[in-house]
Motif scaffolding. Sequence first.
Motif, PDB file in Angstrom:
ATOM      1  N   ASP A   1      -9.349  -5.469  34.315  1.00 50.50           N
ATOM      2  CA  ASP A   1      -9.442  -4.160  33.656  1.00 50.50           C
ATOM      3  C   ASP A   1      -9.418  -4.336  32.138  1.00 50.50           C
ATOM      4  N   ASN A   2      -8.554  -5.259  31.682  1.00 54.55           N
ATOM      5  CA  ASN A   2      -8.509  -5.569  30.242  1.00 54.55           C
ATOM      6  C   ASN A   2      -9.821  -6.179  29.767  1.00 54.55           C
ATOM      7  N   LEU A   3     -10.435  -7.012  30.648  1.00 53.24           N
ATOM      8  CA  LEU A   3     -11.731  -7.618  30.316  1.00 53.24           C
ATOM      9  C   LEU A   3     -12.778  -6.537  30.070  1.00 53.24           C
ATOM     10  N   LEU A   4     -12.823  -5.527  30.938  1.00 53.09           N
ATOM     11  CA  LEU A   4     -13.815  -4.460  30.788  1.00 53.09           C
ATOM     12  C   LEU A   4     -13.576  -3.666  29.513  1.00 53.09           C
ATOM     13  N   THR A   5     -12.304  -3.438  29.195  1.00 48.78           N
ATOM     14  CA  THR A   5     -11.981  -2.734  27.945  1.00 48.78           C
ATOM     15  C   THR A   5     -12.427  -3.560  26.743  1.00 48.78           C
ATOM     16  N   SER A   6     -12.155  -4.873  26.793  1.00 50.93           N
ATOM     17  CA  SER A   6     -12.562  -5.759  25.693  1.00 50.93           C
ATOM     18  C   SER A   6     -14.080  -5.791  25.544  1.00 50.93           C
ATOM     19  N   LEU A   7     -14.773  -5.755  26.689  1.00 47.41           N
ATOM     20  CA  LEU A   7     -16.240  -5.759  26.637  1.00 47.41           C
ATOM     21  C   LEU A   7     -16.754  -4.573  25.827  1.00 47.41           C
ATOM     22  N   ARG A   8     -16.227  -3.389  26.123  1.00 42.36           N
ATOM     23  CA  ARG A   8     -16.690  -2.183  25.426  1.00 42.36           C
ATOM     24  C   ARG A   8     -16.437  -2.289  23.924  1.00 42.36           C
ATOM     25  N   GLU A   9     -15.242  -2.759  23.583  1.00 42.23           N
ATOM     26  CA  GLU A   9     -14.883  -2.853  22.167  1.00 42.23           C
ATOM     27  C   GLU A   9     -15.689  -3.931  21.456  1.00 42.23           C
ATOM     28  N   ASP A  10     -15.789  -5.111  22.091  1.00 43.69           N
ATOM     29  CA  ASP A  10     -16.471  -6.231  21.435  1.00 43.69           C
ATOM     30  C   ASP A  10     -17.970  -5.998  21.283  1.00 43.69           C
ATOM     31  N   VAL A  11     -18.590  -5.375  22.297  1.00 41.62           N
ATOM     32  CA  VAL A  11     -20.027  -5.079  22.207  1.00 41.62           C
ATOM     33  C   VAL A  11     -20.283  -4.082  21.084  1.00 41.62           C
ATOM     34  N   THR A  12     -19.455  -3.048  21.023  1.00 39.49           N
ATOM     35  CA  THR A  12     -19.626  -2.030  19.979  1.00 39.49           C
ATOM     36  C   THR A  12     -19.445  -2.643  18.594  1.00 39.49           C
ATOM     37  N   LYS A  13     -18.387  -3.419  18.444  1.00 38.39           N
ATOM     38  CA  LYS A  13     -18.103  -4.027  17.145  1.00 38.39           C
ATOM     39  C   LYS A  13     -19.215  -5.000  16.740  1.00 38.39           C
ATOM     40  N   ALA A  14     -19.655  -5.825  17.692  1.00 36.92           N
ATOM     41  CA  ALA A  14     -20.708  -6.803  17.391  1.00 36.92           C
ATOM     42  C   ALA A  14     -22.012  -6.108  17.018  1.00 36.92           C
ATOM     43  N   MET A  15     -22.327  -5.013  17.715  1.00 35.29           N
ATOM     44  CA  MET A  15     -23.564  -4.286  17.434  1.00 35.29           C
ATOM     45  C   MET A  15     -23.534  -3.667  16.040  1.00 35.29           C
ATOM     46  N   MET A  16     -22.413  -3.041  15.699  1.00 34.52           N
ATOM     47  CA  MET A  16     -22.295  -2.416  14.377  1.00 34.52           C
ATOM     48  C   MET A  16     -22.304  -3.479  13.280  1.00 34.52           C
ATOM     49  N   ASN A  17     -21.654  -4.586  13.548  1.00 30.02           N
ATOM     50  CA  ASN A  17     -21.659  -5.685  12.571  1.00 30.02           C
ATOM     51  C   ASN A  17     -23.069  -6.181  12.311  1.00 30.02           C
ATOM     52  N   LEU A  18     -23.820  -6.363  13.383  1.00 30.91           N
ATOM     53  CA  LEU A  18     -25.189  -6.854  13.246  1.00 30.91           C
ATOM     54  C   LEU A  18     -26.039  -5.881  12.430  1.00 30.91           C
ATOM     55  N   LEU A  19     -25.952  -4.595  12.777  1.00 30.97           N
ATOM     56  CA  LEU A  19     -26.762  -3.603  12.070  1.00 30.97           C
ATOM     57  C   LEU A  19     -26.387  -3.533  10.597  1.00 30.97           C
ATOM     58  N   LEU A  20     -25.086  -3.620  10.330  1.00 28.29           N
ATOM     59  CA  LEU A  20     -24.638  -3.582   8.935  1.00 28.29           C
ATOM     60  C   LEU A  20     -25.172  -4.788   8.174  1.00 28.29           C
ATOM     61  N   ASN A  21     -25.140  -5.942   8.821  1.00 28.73           N
ATOM     62  CA  ASN A  21     -25.676  -7.158   8.186  1.00 28.73           C
ATOM     63  C   ASN A  21     -27.164  -7.027   7.900  1.00 28.73           C
ATOM     64  N   VAL A  22     -27.905  -6.512   8.898  1.00 35.48           N
ATOM     65  CA  VAL A  22     -29.359  -6.353   8.725  1.00 35.48           C
ATOM     66  C   VAL A  22     -29.660  -5.414   7.578  1.00 35.48           C
ATOM     67  N   GLN A  23     -28.938  -4.281   7.529  1.00 34.55           N
ATOM     68  CA  GLN A  23     -29.182  -3.306   6.471  1.00 34.55           C
ATOM     69  C   GLN A  23     -28.825  -3.871   5.103  1.00 34.55           C
ATOM     70  N   MET A  24     -27.742  -4.643   5.038  1.00 33.87           N
ATOM     71  CA  MET A  24     -27.366  -5.235   3.751  1.00 33.87           C
ATOM     72  C   MET A  24     -28.385  -6.259   3.293  1.00 33.87           C
TER      73      MET A  24
END
Length: 936
Positions: free
Chosen positions: A804-827
């Motif tokens: 259950d913790n794994l699934l929670t981490s998945l949601r958080e890590d995917v969201t964070k990684a996606m936003m990080n990537l987009l921010l990097n691309v835009q910068m």
Amino acid sequence: MLGIAKKIFGTENDRTIKKLRPLVQKINDLEPKFEAMNDDALKGQTDVYKQRLADGESLDDLLPEAFATVREAAKRTLGQRHYDVQLIGGITLHRGQVAEMRTGEGKTLVSTLAAYLNALNGKGVHIVTVNDYLAKRDAEWMGQIYGFLGMTVDCINNYEAFGNQRKAAYNCDITYGTNNEFGFDYLRDNMKFSVEEMAQRGHVYTIIDEIDSILIDEARTPLIISGPTDDKSELYRTIDGIIPLIDEEGYDVDEKARTATFNEEGNEQIEDLLNERGLFEGESLYDVENVTVVHHINQALKAHKLYVRDKDYIVKNDEVVLIDEFTGRMMDGRRLSDGLHQAIEAKENVDIKPENVTMASVTLQNYFRLYDKLSGMTGTAETEAGEFAETYGLEVLVIPTNRPIQRIDDEDVIYRTEQEKFKAIVDDIEEKSAKGQPILVGTVSIEKSERLSEYLTQRDVPHRVLNARFHDQEASIVAQAGVPGAVTIATNMAGRGTDIQLGGNLEMRAHQEIPETATEDVRQEQEAKIKAEIAELKEKALKAGGLYVLGTERHESRRIDNQLRGRTGRQGDPGRSKFYLSTEDDLMRIFGGDRLKSMMSSMKFEEGEHLTNRFMSKAVERAQVRVEQRNFDIRKNLLKYDDVMNDQRRTIFEQRMEFMTDDDVSDVIEDFRHQLSEDLIATHIPKKAYAEQWDVEGLNVAIKEAILMDVPFDKWAQEEGIADEEMLTRLKKAGDDAFDQLSSGLDDSEMLRAQKQILLQVIDKNWREHLQQLDSLKSVIGMRAYGQRDPLNEYKSEAFTLFDNLLTSLREDVTKAMMNLLLNVQMQRQQRAQNEQQAATQQAAQNASRTLKNEAGQASPSAARRARSPMDMVGTATAAAGSSAPEASSSETSSKSDPKTASTGELTKKQLIGVSRNSLCPCGSGKKFKHCHGKL
């Protein structure tokens, strides 16, 4: 009473065989029809059967004709005709059962019947062998039949490349390979990032040769793909030096259970020894600071007291190579886990390789249960029928032999000491060899085989040794073991895969003696000569009594002993088997050998005198049954734990496959972001809690970490009547707006590809960490038994929480990684735009300067005043740069809006994107942007 009923009505096995006879007769009745066909017509039957399948017929409907076709193809390609009992074996395999067929009954040929029939549906058949040599041999040998009938066949092994070549092998109608390679390919496939890269195309039907060896003996060890961790060589060597210093009274060794543990006295010695070496922390050996060191000490004790060189492993090329206790083969590439292999390397003073971290794993039980239909064959399965039924849902059918068995099995003889036993064995071998009888001697370890070899060498008895040291010579040694007078010593004959033919093996001799460059006429002449020699030698061997199998001690598994015995008496040949035991043998010693030794001494047995007693043989068999039951319990217990992980593994792998096959996973990314918002709101703003109980500050921090944005929760929380639902709705909208803003202007196809890559990479990372957590949990969960709690139930509960913790981490890590990537691309885009802007400004300034110089002498003062200044040109250059230019530079943003009064939503959308990494952050913190809101 039961015995009388069996004599009258026959066993259930007999009744099943009887029911199959009419089907065999139906196949036999078709033989004249297929014999009359020419080669092209026979080959064309494959397309006919495929069309009939497409038209709605079943494989069962096609069975008689398909089997008759394969039989005829075997006659034309290999010169071999399937016996009726082999047809029964083929039917058994097709029905998803285990066929027990004695050694020499032609199991390899039997597999072609079921493989061909089940390959007609085009979904692929996997045939599993115990080693790479047999996979390659059988693919080439039986491949002649498949190729003749228009089927494609290939094999996979350790030495071939992965990628397209591997995938091509799996795309064949029939694929040969070892259990390890099939299992590892399954794990590798579930680490790929696109379906095109995957090798396997499904798990529809498999035939496992030596199924008891693979699904029972080897099933105790899971298949693991791992990666290295930090080097701890010095720690292992230091701890290895401690073990010999501990008194024998300081530890307890249980050979039955294969355990070695320190007692209280040993713990005290360890504390002192660790203190001297600066490895002890805290007040007690079992303080949390000492957990790692204690673990390594326990493993070092096992390495010294439970693992024996030349029995459990050998040292080859400065490496510790494990020995399969059931087959006697080297297990190249296989390593013990949890630092135990490193402890053995330290003990043997060879190069210590770093420990590994599990990246993917699966047990053989759970891998083979993936198949829609599972079947197998072996010479010895009946003793394990219960386990086959319970673990795999497989029935065992004992197939009668083609000809009656003439082998004589003598009663065991028991000697008081091992020395007396070996002397008697050497005397027996010398006598039988002198009269021209071929002899196969079975030992249970390399050490015993080499010791026996020394004794025979002293007596000048010619012999050959087959064990893990001579693995490469296996086939040739076994093939010639039936020559009159030949003495072959073999460590565990399980699953050798090569028949011992009296007089010798024609194929092997032809390969060794006839040059590849020989013409066809020369080849045929040489083969005829060899065939005549073999026939003459076979006659001599038969007159001497056939193959004599001599066991130097009983194995803990009855199946291994039966497999050794089964090497003699093939196809109705005469033969004999006998086992020599001593009270000092491992099995005898562990199960009461000392009492028997005392009894023999009290009965004044003279040196060299032996005991032959049917009841003693039964007692040994009972001891074997107890060991087998204990091993079954161990496997069953391990499987129960792995079943928990397997449910989770299948969930992750299926989800992963779904993501790989989807063209668009943007809905998953959005769903993860929304679920994360729900999790954060539920954590910091519980339902029915008053506003003053809300953790607004904690929510701000969590959102900033996960979605890289500021949200005005403080302001919202002060609104009259606002509730958690409204806060969640606003948070989702703010997250969606930020995502849309960051992804604006990006190529849609690139965006979709990036989303899929991030999703798969984050799943893999979290799954690896989850496996490590489960491994750690499994290693300590047994302690719960001291608290009167069931470790298995505790493991299930804890594993569910971790998942259950794994699934929670998945949601958080995917969201964070996606936003990080987009921010990097835009910068990066912003930085490129700024660079282009600066270049344009410089160019414009240079152009303006040249224009002013050219016009200086001609223009009036008023014209000069109307000319554009360099600053005017910057504006023009900015306009020319188009929409890719930033909305505002960082300095302009700071002057235009006060971070204390500007809404945080606006800060994210307008100010955050257009900021250089090394500029001051627009929030007013005084930090550089990359250390503040631009922190990745």
